[in-house]
Scaffold this active site. Structure first.
Site, mmCIF file in Angstrom:
data_model
loop_
_atom_site.group_PDB
_atom_site.id
_atom_site.type_symbol
_atom_site.label_atom_id
_atom_site.label_comp_id
_atom_site.label_asym_id
_atom_site.label_seq_id
_atom_site.Cartn_x
_atom_site.Cartn_y
_atom_site.Cartn_z
ATOM 1 N N THR A 134 3.707 10.723 -0.180
ATOM 2 C CA THR A 134 4.291 9.578 0.479
ATOM 3 C C THR A 134 5.710 9.533 -0.026
ATOM 4 O O THR A 134 6.027 10.252 -0.962
ATOM 5 C CB THR A 134 3.469 8.342 0.039
ATOM 6 O OG1 THR A 134 2.154 8.497 0.536
ATOM 7 C CG2 THR A 134 4.033 7.043 0.462
ATOM 8 N N ASN B 231 0.404 11.151 4.469
ATOM 9 C CA ASN B 231 -0.735 11.179 3.553
ATOM 10 C C ASN B 231 -0.545 12.298 2.540
ATOM 11 O O ASN B 231 0.250 12.146 1.620
ATOM 12 C CB ASN B 231 -2.081 11.282 4.256
ATOM 13 C CG ASN B 231 -3.229 10.906 3.313
ATOM 14 O OD1 ASN B 231 -3.034 10.196 2.342
ATOM 15 N ND2 ASN B 231 -4.423 11.390 3.605
#
Length: 575
Positions: free
Chosen positions: A386, A406
């Site tokens: 992230t 993700n």
């Protein structure tokens, strides 16, 4: 008088540069007690995980754009220069303080499950989770929200046209940029996942190998996609030619996302979760992020302890923090999910009386085994891959954005003809309640897969106010460790008086209830570890945690900032 200050975190790689204007006589630079020196500026500041994106944001501020304009420019630029985490094919959250209205706004542009998603879609005939189905297949992709979210923020709170803030990202994609050693290492590490897909290989490979440091990454298809968005707005992504190509990619490989799913995506403005800590007001993301709720919950518990007197990094502080973290993550597993689908007891979880109840269970001298901790009962109190960036302007606007694919490079799948990497956010649902996801987090029924639902997240862009004005904006990547990294950054500033550079340099700790281990970074004293083990903690030293991007705004108007040296590509700039 300082003209330029470079923050060097000794012992940790990664320079942080600054450009500063001459300071008026009323501004004092109190640096005599600093160990590490943050970037200093008077007119605005940008902190991100890539220098090229930071430069884009700073240029927008210098042209007269506000913090939201700059943040949107940074967000699109990171999609080009930080392809492992920056994105247009993912989603995330934005926290902003709007100076003119005094409002704090939480913008939810988290991905959504497609219409055909179902509760057991990642299980085999025997009810067991199928390895990697929720990570590296077309079934792993949630409906992306980034384009809609950034465009929404710009339209509601910005001052510049979308085409203007997108122009730098388009140029970087079309002309290319030099691959850094950091990016080259990530491409090599994810070689197998990217190599499976022809469209991904065409962008990130040279022949049969990933691009190496010093080689140029040119993304022509992505430039074309960004130009369409600049011309036609988010409609180009959700209804136009980009949507058609994404839907076609899904249809070819058994994915679930359709043109109707893309057209139906919606951004949601939510009320930030709010709390106080030692006289400061803390505003953070509400569900479907778990981050803000548990940061407030943890601060409520920890406020009763003399952290400052115990000392930063002391065994006693780490002990009570770890014990509090166990309770918070146990509650996360049980109660947190998409508030549009399940009732999340946010008020109860963030209630001070509930914190009193949890704190009473903490033994100051002994660790509580995680297996004996069950989710609490907050209802009675109801009435790695992230990226984060922070922006502040001279008008008093501040923005924190955490968004993601993700895992690194998400699913590894580029939608053919678009240049857009697609997320694997569906793994953030509970594929099967009680079974850990890629970050070892356990979820329950509240976060089970369901059509149109948003998966639970730990992303925690956070703004801290002092006397009603922005004082700190921070956040971090790191999967399950985002919450604790952001928490510790707040504690380092408030309890220990650290500046942003100092707060990035101290070793971090983390406990997430299960597995029952106290994870620490290198740098924690062996004596401290022995004391923690004597209290019953299983202490493990593991790789670094978090990569914060933090800006502090002093009452005299001086901006202090730092990019976490755990990522050598990060850069903070001010002017």
């Amino acid at each position: 008088m300082l003209s330029a200050v470079v923050a060097l975190c000794v012992g940790l790689a990664g320079p942080v540069g600054a450009q500063t204007a001459a300071a008026p006589p009323s501004v004092r630079y109190d640096i005599g007690y600093d160990i590490f020196h943050p970037v200093r500026a008077l007119n605005g500041m940008v902190a991100s995980e890539h220098r090229l994106a930071t430069e884009v944001g700073l240029a927008i501020l210098k042209r007269g754009g506000n913090a939201v304009d700059a943040a949107v420019g940074v967000g699109f630029a990171l999609a080009v220069v930080l392809p492992n985490a920056g994105n247009v094919g993912g989603g995330g959250f934005m926290m902003l303080h709007e100076a003119k209205s005094g409002r704090d706004v939480a913008i939810d542009f988290r991905e959504m499950a497609p219409a055909r998603a179902s509760r057991d879609m990642y299980l085999d005939a025997q009810g067991k989770v199928v390895a990697d189905r929720s990570l590296y297949t077309h079934l792993a992709v949630g409906v992306p929200g980034t384009v809609a979210g950034l465009a929404h923020a710009l339209a509601q709170h910005g001052t510049l046209p979308l085409a203007e803030v997108l122009a730098p990202a388009i140029r970087l994609a079309r002309e290319g940029f030099e691959v850094s050693p950091q990016l080259a290492g990530l491409l090599e590490a994810e070689d197998d996942h990217l190599a499976k897909w022809e469209a991904s290989r065409a962008i990130f490979f040279k022949g049969d190998r990933p691009l190496r440091a010093g080689e140029r990454l040119v993304q022509t298809d992505l430039a074309n996609s960004l130009e369409l968005i600049a011309k036609d707005g988010p409609k180009a992504f959700y209804e136009g030619p980009i949507a058609e190509k994404i839907a076609a990619e899904m249809a070819r490989h058994g994915g679930l996302i359709t043109a109707e799913d893309l057209k139906g995506y919606k951004v949601v403005d939510r009320e930030p979760v709010s709390g106080t800590y030692r006289g400061y007001t803390v505003k953070s993301m509400p569900p479907p992020s778990s981050g803000g709720t548990h940061i407030i919950q943890l601060l409520n518990i920890l406020e009763r302890y003399p952290l400052k007197e115990n000392g930063s990094g002391s065994a006693q502080n780490i002990h009570v923090m770890a014990e509090a973290m166990k309770f918070a993550y146990a509650d996360r597993a049980e109660y947190l999910g998409d508030p549009d689908f399940t009732k999340v007891p946010v008020k109860g979880l963030t209630a001070r009386r509930y914190a009193d109840e949890l704190a009473a269970k903490i033994d100051p001298d002994k660790a509580t085994p995680a297996k004996t901790i069950k989710p609490g009962q907050p209802q009675p109190y109801e009435s790695d891959q992230t990226t984060h960036f922070s922006v502040a302007d001279s008008q008093g606007n501040v923005v924190g954005v955490t968004y993601t694919l993700n895992l690194n490079f998400g699913s590894g799948i580029v939608a053919a003809g678009t240049g857009i990497l697609l997320n694997n956010e569906m793994d953030d649902f509970s594929a099967k309640p009680g079974v850990p996801n890629a970050f070892g987090l356990v979820g329950g029924e509240a976060n089970a897969v369901q059509a149109f639902k948003r998966p639970l997240s730990s992303m925690s862009p956070t703004i801290v106010l002092k006397d009603g004005k922005p004082w700190l904006v921070t956040g971090s990547p790191g999967g399950s460790r985002i919450i604790t990294t952001t928490l510790e950054t707040i504690l380092d500033h408030i309890d220990f008086g650290m500046n942003p550079a100092e707060a990035t340099a101290v070793p971090r700790v983390h406990h997430q209830w299960t597995p029952d281990e106290l994870r620490v970074e290198r740098g924690i004293s062996p004596d401290t570890i022995r004391l923690l083990e004597q209290k019953g903690h299983k202490v493990v030293v593991k790789q670094t945690m978090g990569r914060t991007q933090t800006i502090q705004i002093r009452p005299d108007g001086l901006f202090l900032g730092a990019s976490d040296p755990r990522n050598p590509d990060g850069l903070t700039l001010g002017y």
